[in-house]
Enzyme design. Structure first.
Site, PDB file in Angstrom:
ATOM      1  CG  ASP A 107      10.712  98.866 101.785  1.00 22.95           C
ATOM      2  OD1 ASP A 107       9.946  99.861 101.790  1.00 22.95           O
ATOM      3  OD2 ASP A 107      11.836  98.896 101.236  1.00 22.95           O
ATOM      4  CG  MET A 120       8.028 100.805  98.934  1.00 23.80           C
ATOM      5  SD  MET A 120       7.478 102.061 100.103  1.00 23.80           S
ATOM      6  CE  MET A 120       6.127 102.811  99.177  1.00 23.80           C
ATOM      7  CG  HIS A 121       9.654 104.233  95.239  1.00 22.63           C
ATOM      8  ND1 HIS A 121       8.450 104.812  95.535  1.00 22.63           N
ATOM      9  CD2 HIS A 121      10.427 104.398  96.338  1.00 22.63           C
ATOM     10  CE1 HIS A 121       8.494 105.319  96.754  1.00 22.63           C
ATOM     11  NE2 HIS A 121       9.681 105.074  97.260  1.00 22.63           N
TER      12      HIS A 121
END
Length: 484
Positions: A236, A79-80
């Site tokens: 995830d 992520m991110h």
């Protein structure tokens, strides 16, 4: 139904070819992390794509008939990460990853620019999230910022290459700080606070919804009988939740991967930003979750193995012989920390080491230190009103019976090793693909529990006292000057 689950992690990419939940074959490729400066963490998006192509080429060679019958494909991803594309679709710079800490100053700037941030997004500004990264690019790489036409998270970049469509789903979008998490839509105010606009964002769908189909050139390369549908997929942790059936309020798991996560599914948006608890959308409609997040969980043991020159199984076996109350401590802040400190600059370390300290003592300290950090996360979830009764274990670290028992004692929580945990996020992604192709929520059933670990009362009491002492490490380490 034959589906593909793609899991784009930090250390590698894995593809699982499954018939229902039954594994046909897997393929994987390692990925490298670039660290050009202290506290920075980047990857080249082209490496993700090359890894995916190599994995599908391998499956096409080994299982051509099964791959040809693939009906749908699901994506799970780290992520991110900020993947910046120009108007021609060219990547402008290496992706700034989830464990990159350079944008700590921009977090304070973002909260000052937009006071409603915590209320709307349900989270404090953290250096790992996407929005502060764009403020950093705006300040330090203004020419690239001006050329940015589209911002994609890592798995959305793979979707864009596979389908030609810019689409993201709710669980991953929640980690950008640009999503109104309760309303499940992009926030124009959040984007404006970063000097950005709605047309720079991908279209949003639910993780279990269709989100494009594989383009013709790739259909021909991999021999698909028809273009596979691509599902929205999941970040995830949300993919891991689908894999272990954590899809109803009260379901919980502990993930011991590169990072560490204590997850609780919720039926509503339930933020607690003051304790650095993440409140995100789930990958399923009308469902949310809370997370306490560690930036270095199993990766702390991996780091220690590299330092000592001994492999992880050998260290785990040796740690079992270490005395249970050795005066050696470890803080796992190798990349800073999220829950509960929201501190990208603090760094970890050992304490209490003397001339008699052994490698086994230090390994035990590493395992316990990760456990105590997870206990911090447990306490932060409790402060948000979420008290867990039990949890499943997923991630590479979950395979260790020794560590699992110690975690059960430290968290004072029954923990369960489950079947298919080695597939993890890839299985969750494949299940979301099945949902997008017409199967219902029932595919996200709970896996078989292989072994349960009950907290031992005397050990739980001992760890409660040790955790209170261990907490003094953070302010001591915080007082040290940051690494340069």
């Amino acid at each position: 139904m034959i589906c593909l689950g793609v899991d784009l992690g930090t250390s590698g990419l894995k593809v699982a070819l499954l018939d229902g939940d039954d594994l046909i074959a897997t393929a994987s490729r390692p990925l490298r992390v670039l660290r050009p400066h202290v506290g920075w963490s980047e990857q080249d998006p082209e490496d993700w794509w090359n890894a995916l192509v190599a994995c599908l080429d391998e499956l096409q060679a080994s299982e051509p008939a099964a791959l040809a019958a693939t009906a749908a494909l699901g994506l799970s991803g780290q992520m991110h990460g900020a993947t910046l594309l120009d108007a021609r679709g060219q990547v402008l710079r290496p992706c700034i990853l989830w464990n990159d800490g350079r944008s700590q100053a921009q977090c304070a700037e973002l909260e000052a620019r937009w006071p409603a941030l915590r209320t709307v997004t349900g989270n404090p500004a953290m250096a790992g999230f996407t929005a502060p990264k764009l403020l950093w690019v705006r300040e330090h790489e203004p020419e690239l910022f001006e050329r940015t036409a589209l911002v994609l998270l890592p798995k959305a970049y793979l979707r864009w290459r596979l389908t030609g469509e810019a689409i993201e789903e709710m669980s991953d979008a929640s980690g950008t700080l640009w999503l109104d998490v309760g309303a499940r839509r992009w926030s124009a105010d959040a984007l404006a606070a970063c000097g950005m606009a709605m047309n720079q964002m991908p279209r949003l769908v639910e993780g279990s919804a269709p989100a494009g189909e594989v383009r013709g050139e790739w259909v021909r390369r991999w021999g698909f009988a028809r273009p596979p549908l691509v599902a929205g997929g999941a970040g995830d942790n949300a993919a891991g939740a689908v894999a272990v059936g954590a899809v109803h309020a009260g379901d919980a798991f502990v993930s011991l991967g590169t990072s560490g996560v204590l997850w609780a599914t919720t039926a509503r948006f339930a933020p607690n930003p003051d304790h650095a608890v993440h409140a995100f959308c789930h990958a399923l409609p009308d469902t949310w979750h809370q997370m306490g997040v560690l930036l270095a969980a199993a990766s702390s043991l991996t780091w220690w193995a590299q330092v000592t020159g001994h492999d992880e199984p050998a260290l785990l076996a040796e740690a079992e012989s270490a005395p249970p109350s050795a005066p050696c401590w470890f803080a796992p802040y190798l990349n800073g920390e999220r829950t509960p400190h929201n501190d990208a600059t603090v760094r970890g370390g050992f304490a209490g080491v003397d001339a008699g300290t052994t490698r086994a003592d230090m390994t035990r300290a590493v395992l316990e230190g990760v456990g105590y950090a997870l206990r911090d996360a447990r306490d932060s979830l409790a402060a948000a009103g979420t008290k867990l009764a039990e949890a499943d274990l997923i991630g590479g670290g979950a395979r260790s019976a020794l560590w699992a028992q110690w975690l059960a004692d430290i968290l004072n929580l029954p923990l369960h090793q489950v079947a298919h945990s080695e597939l993890g996020c890839a299985l969750g992604a494949a299940r979301l693909a099945r949902m997008a192709a017409g199967e219902g929520l029932g595919v996200a059933r709970k896996p078989q529990r292989l072994r349960s670990f009950e907290p031992r009362p005397a050990e739980a009491e001992r760890h409660g006292a040790r955790h209170a002492q261990w907490r003094s490490l953070y302010p001591a380490l915080k007082a040290l000057p940051p690494a340069r």
